[in-house]
Write a protein that holds these residues in place. Structure first.
Motif, PDB file in Angstrom:
ATOM      1  N   ILE A  62     -11.315  22.856   3.545  1.00 54.40           N
ATOM      2  CA  ILE A  62     -12.488  22.420   2.783  1.00 54.40           C
ATOM      3  C   ILE A  62     -13.002  21.114   3.379  1.00 54.40           C
ATOM      4  CG2 ILE A  62     -13.434  22.014   0.493  1.00 54.40           C
ATOM      5  CD1 ILE A  62     -11.981  24.695   0.755  1.00 54.40           C
ATOM      6  N   THR A 115     -18.168  22.684   2.594  1.00 59.07           N
ATOM      7  CA  THR A 115     -18.015  23.792   3.547  1.00 59.07           C
ATOM      8  C   THR A 115     -16.612  24.368   3.420  1.00 59.07           C
ATOM      9  OG1 THR A 115     -19.527  22.688   5.079  1.00 59.07           O
ATOM     10  CG2 THR A 115     -18.191  24.482   5.960  1.00 59.07           C
ATOM     11  N   ILE A 116     -16.515  25.678   3.259  1.00 63.79           N
ATOM     12  CA  ILE A 116     -15.223  26.349   3.080  1.00 63.79           C
ATOM     13  C   ILE A 116     -14.979  27.264   4.280  1.00 63.79           C
ATOM     14  CG2 ILE A 116     -13.873  27.880   1.604  1.00 63.79           C
ATOM     15  CD1 ILE A 116     -15.636  26.947  -0.742  1.00 63.79           C
ATOM     16  N   ALA A 156     -13.572  23.719  -5.449  1.00 63.10           N
ATOM     17  CA  ALA A 156     -13.404  22.638  -4.473  1.00 63.10           C
ATOM     18  C   ALA A 156     -13.809  21.287  -5.047  1.00 63.10           C
ATOM     19  CB  ALA A 156     -14.214  22.949  -3.223  1.00 63.10           C
ATOM     20  N   LYS A 200     -12.176  29.747   6.161  1.00 66.07           N
ATOM     21  CA  LYS A 200     -10.925  30.491   5.988  1.00 66.07           C
ATOM     22  C   LYS A 200     -10.128  30.435   7.287  1.00 66.07           C
ATOM     23  CE  LYS A 200      -9.141  34.917   4.320  1.00 66.07           C
ATOM     24  NZ  LYS A 200      -9.499  36.265   3.802  1.00 66.07           N
ATOM     25  N   TYR A 206      -7.180  27.758   3.485  1.00 63.74           N
ATOM     26  CA  TYR A 206      -8.607  27.456   3.599  1.00 63.74           C
ATOM     27  C   TYR A 206      -8.783  25.970   3.877  1.00 63.74           C
ATOM     28  CZ  TYR A 206      -9.655  32.002   1.479  1.00 63.74           C
ATOM     29  OH  TYR A 206      -9.753  33.343   1.214  1.00 63.74           O
ATOM     30  N   THR A 256      -7.012  33.650  -6.755  1.00 60.76           N
ATOM     31  CA  THR A 256      -7.956  32.593  -7.131  1.00 60.76           C
ATOM     32  C   THR A 256      -9.155  32.609  -6.188  1.00 60.76           C
ATOM     33  OG1 THR A 256      -6.163  31.201  -7.955  1.00 60.76           O
ATOM     34  CG2 THR A 256      -8.253  30.112  -7.461  1.00 60.76           C
ATOM     35  N   LYS A 257     -10.356  32.499  -6.750  1.00 62.96           N
ATOM     36  CA  LYS A 257     -11.566  32.492  -5.939  1.00 62.96           C
ATOM     37  C   LYS A 257     -11.799  31.092  -5.391  1.00 62.96           C
ATOM     38  CE  LYS A 257     -16.345  34.114  -5.978  1.00 62.96           C
ATOM     39  NZ  LYS A 257     -17.428  34.728  -6.804  1.00 62.96           N
ATOM     40  N   ILE A 258     -11.797  30.985  -4.083  1.00 62.85           N
ATOM     41  CA  ILE A 258     -12.023  29.686  -3.443  1.00 62.85           C
ATOM     42  C   ILE A 258     -13.531  29.496  -3.300  1.00 62.85           C
ATOM     43  CG2 ILE A 258     -11.470  28.215  -1.481  1.00 62.85           C
ATOM     44  CD1 ILE A 258      -9.045  29.157  -3.081  1.00 62.85           C
ATOM     45  N   ASN A 259     -14.108  28.652  -4.139  1.00 54.87           N
ATOM     46  CA  ASN A 259     -15.559  28.450  -4.110  1.00 54.87           C
ATOM     47  C   ASN A 259     -15.886  26.970  -4.306  1.00 54.87           C
ATOM     48  OD1 ASN A 259     -15.073  28.015  -6.834  1.00 54.87           O
ATOM     49  ND2 ASN A 259     -15.890  30.002  -7.476  1.00 54.87           N
ATOM     50  N   ARG A 260     -17.161  26.675  -4.338  1.00 52.60           N
ATOM     51  CA  ARG A 260     -17.625  25.290  -4.456  1.00 52.60           C
ATOM     52  C   ARG A 260     -17.156  24.652  -5.762  1.00 52.60           C
ATOM     53  NH1 ARG A 260     -21.851  21.929  -2.678  1.00 52.60           N
ATOM     54  NH2 ARG A 260     -22.605  20.528  -4.318  1.00 52.60           N
ATOM     55  N   GLU A 261     -17.228  25.412  -6.845  1.00 56.74           N
ATOM     56  CA  GLU A 261     -16.826  24.870  -8.144  1.00 56.74           C
ATOM     57  C   GLU A 261     -15.369  24.429  -8.131  1.00 56.74           C
ATOM     58  OE1 GLU A 261     -16.676  26.236 -12.861  1.00 56.74           O
ATOM     59  OE2 GLU A 261     -17.381  27.629 -11.312  1.00 56.74           O
TER      60      GLU A 261
END
Length: 441
Positions: free
Chosen positions: A343, A332-333, A311, A335, A341, A304-309
């Motif tokens: 957030i 802010t993400i 989050a 790692k 991660y 899974t891509k951990i991104n702003r969307e």
């Protein structure tokens, strides 16, 4: 018949033939000359009656009139006295021309018969201070008795640049006014009876000052309150007409972010004179801190891509019961490890009023573990049910709690006293385990 008579007849026959030849040659010569002159004309004029728009074309590199160079707003004939459709060649020019009803037009160019290009009419001959203002304000709409009315500037342009014999095409097209669009028609106040575009040195419009912007002032609003930037603002042209609707505003005010915003007002009147003013709008600090909801620790599947969307999924922010735009939220993400991660969410409603929340996203690559399925026992007198199986098996997962694991039980009874039991367990991340047993009770 004697030889002399035959000679006379031959002479007359020859004379007739020569006469017809001369007539044909002389008839063709003007046509060829006219065609030659048409080719020399610098422009082609097209009039779209539907949109009351004129487009001027010049020749392209191939010598075809397909390059639009100028557009003009006009008034064609109204219903009952429509301007005729067709293709024509202009026939003459008149500096001041008498029109219908004892009125006069400037810079007239005859199209055909009584149909001309000319300025909006005047009440007095050779007096540009007697413009029919009501008719001028109809430019852009059908209003004439068949002629094509223009501003003085545009009528003069045709008068000066389009020689007699210029082709005029009058047509209807509802879809498009022309390739250059339809110019905006000017509206005049009743006080000055001159065409603002008239180059006459006595034109009083040339002495007018710049337009005015009234009511443009410093503004201050409470946080969260909308503001109408045009409230109390009025623009007046250099010749006295209300042009408030033409005001252009640059800059925006965010009522949900305290601070100072620079707003610029500008307006240009029909004489191309512009006035501009810049003011400051202050949004006061909020008395309450914003609240962020929907922030929670989450378990997601490997890959899974951990991104702003991701989050911001189901995350909202409020202040004073007003929902804030999550586009203004800082995310802010960080790692922490390959499977973890951190957030951080932050949203501000001013320089000093800010709220921050945190969550942890875990990467789960392990499926749940099912145990005890092969050891199911059915007490005497009871039926084998899903609930009975759930009570006797154990499903564990590295991240998801039992209540967050989806469990599906399938029971098949072939009729020979045995049972086929299938159990599927899926954790929050979507990792899935499937176990199947064949039991006899």
């Amino acid at each position: 018949m004697g030889k002399r008579s035959k000679r006379i007849q031959g002479f007359y026959l020859t004379a007739v033939i020569l006469g017809w030849a001369v007539l044909l040659l002389t008839a063709k010569a003007p046509m060829a000359l006219a065609a030659e002159k048409m080719e020399e004309k610098p422009y082609l004029i097209k009039v779209n009656r539907v949109h009351n728009t004129i487009t001027i074309y010049e020749k392209d590199t191939k010598g075809v009139y397909e390059t639009p160079v100028k557009a003009m707003v006009c008034s064609v004939g109204k219903k009952g006295t429509e301007t005729p459709l067709g293709t024509f060649q202009t026939q003459g020019k008149y500096r001041w021309k008498a029109l219908m009803g004892e009125v006069w037009g400037q810079y007239s160019t005859r199209i055909i018969g009584g149909v001309l290009f000319h300025s909006v009419y005047y009440w007095e001959y050779s007096n540009p201070a007697t413009l029919a203002i009501n008719e001028y304000n109809k430019l852009g709409k059908a209003a004439s008795h068949g002629c094509i009315r223009l501003t003085v500037e545009d009528a003069k342009w045709i008068y000066d640049h389009c020689p007699t014999g210029t082709t005029v095409i009058i047509y209807d097209d509802e879809k498009s006014p022309g390739p250059l669009g339809k110019p905006k028609a000017r509206k005049l106040a009743s006080g000055v009876r001159w065409d603002p575009t008239d180059p006459n040195e006595k034109n009083p419009y040339y002495d007018f000052k710049e337009p005015t912007l009234a009511g443009v002032r410093y503004r201050s609003i409470f946080w969260g309150k909308d503001i109408d930037l045009l409230d109390g603002v009025k623009a007046t042209s250099s010749y006295g007409t209300d042009i408030t609707s033409d005001i252009v505003i640059k800059g925006e005010v965010n009522p949900y972010m305290a601070g100072e915003y620079e707003i610029t007002y500008s307006v240009t009147d029909s004489l191309d004179q512009t006035v501009e003013k810049t003011i400051t709008v202050k949004v006061k600090e909020s008395l309450e801190k914003p609240v962020i909801t929907g922030v929670r620790d989450r378990v997601v599947k490997k890959g899974t891509k951990i991104n702003r969307e991701l989050a911001l999924d189901k995350v909202k922010a409020y202040c004073s019961k007003v929902r804030l735009n999550t586009e203004d939220m800082e995310v802010t993400i960080d790692k922490i490890s390959a499977e973890e991660y951190r957030i951080t969410y932050a949203i501000a409603v001013g320089q000093e009023v800010k709220t921050t929340e945190h969550a942890v996203f875990y990467i789960d690559s392990e499926a749940p573990v099912i145990s005890g399925l092969s050891e199911i026992a059915v007490p005497d007198g009871q039926a084998l049910t899903r609930e009975l199986i759930i009570d006797q098996i154990c499903v564990t997962d590295n991240y998801s709690n039992m209540e967050n694991i989806y469990i599906k039980i399938t029971i098949e009874e072939p009729g020979d006293g045995t049972y086929y039991i299938t159990c599927i367990a899926k954790d929050e991340a979507g990792n899935q385990t499937k176990e199947a047993v064949h039991l006899e009770f």
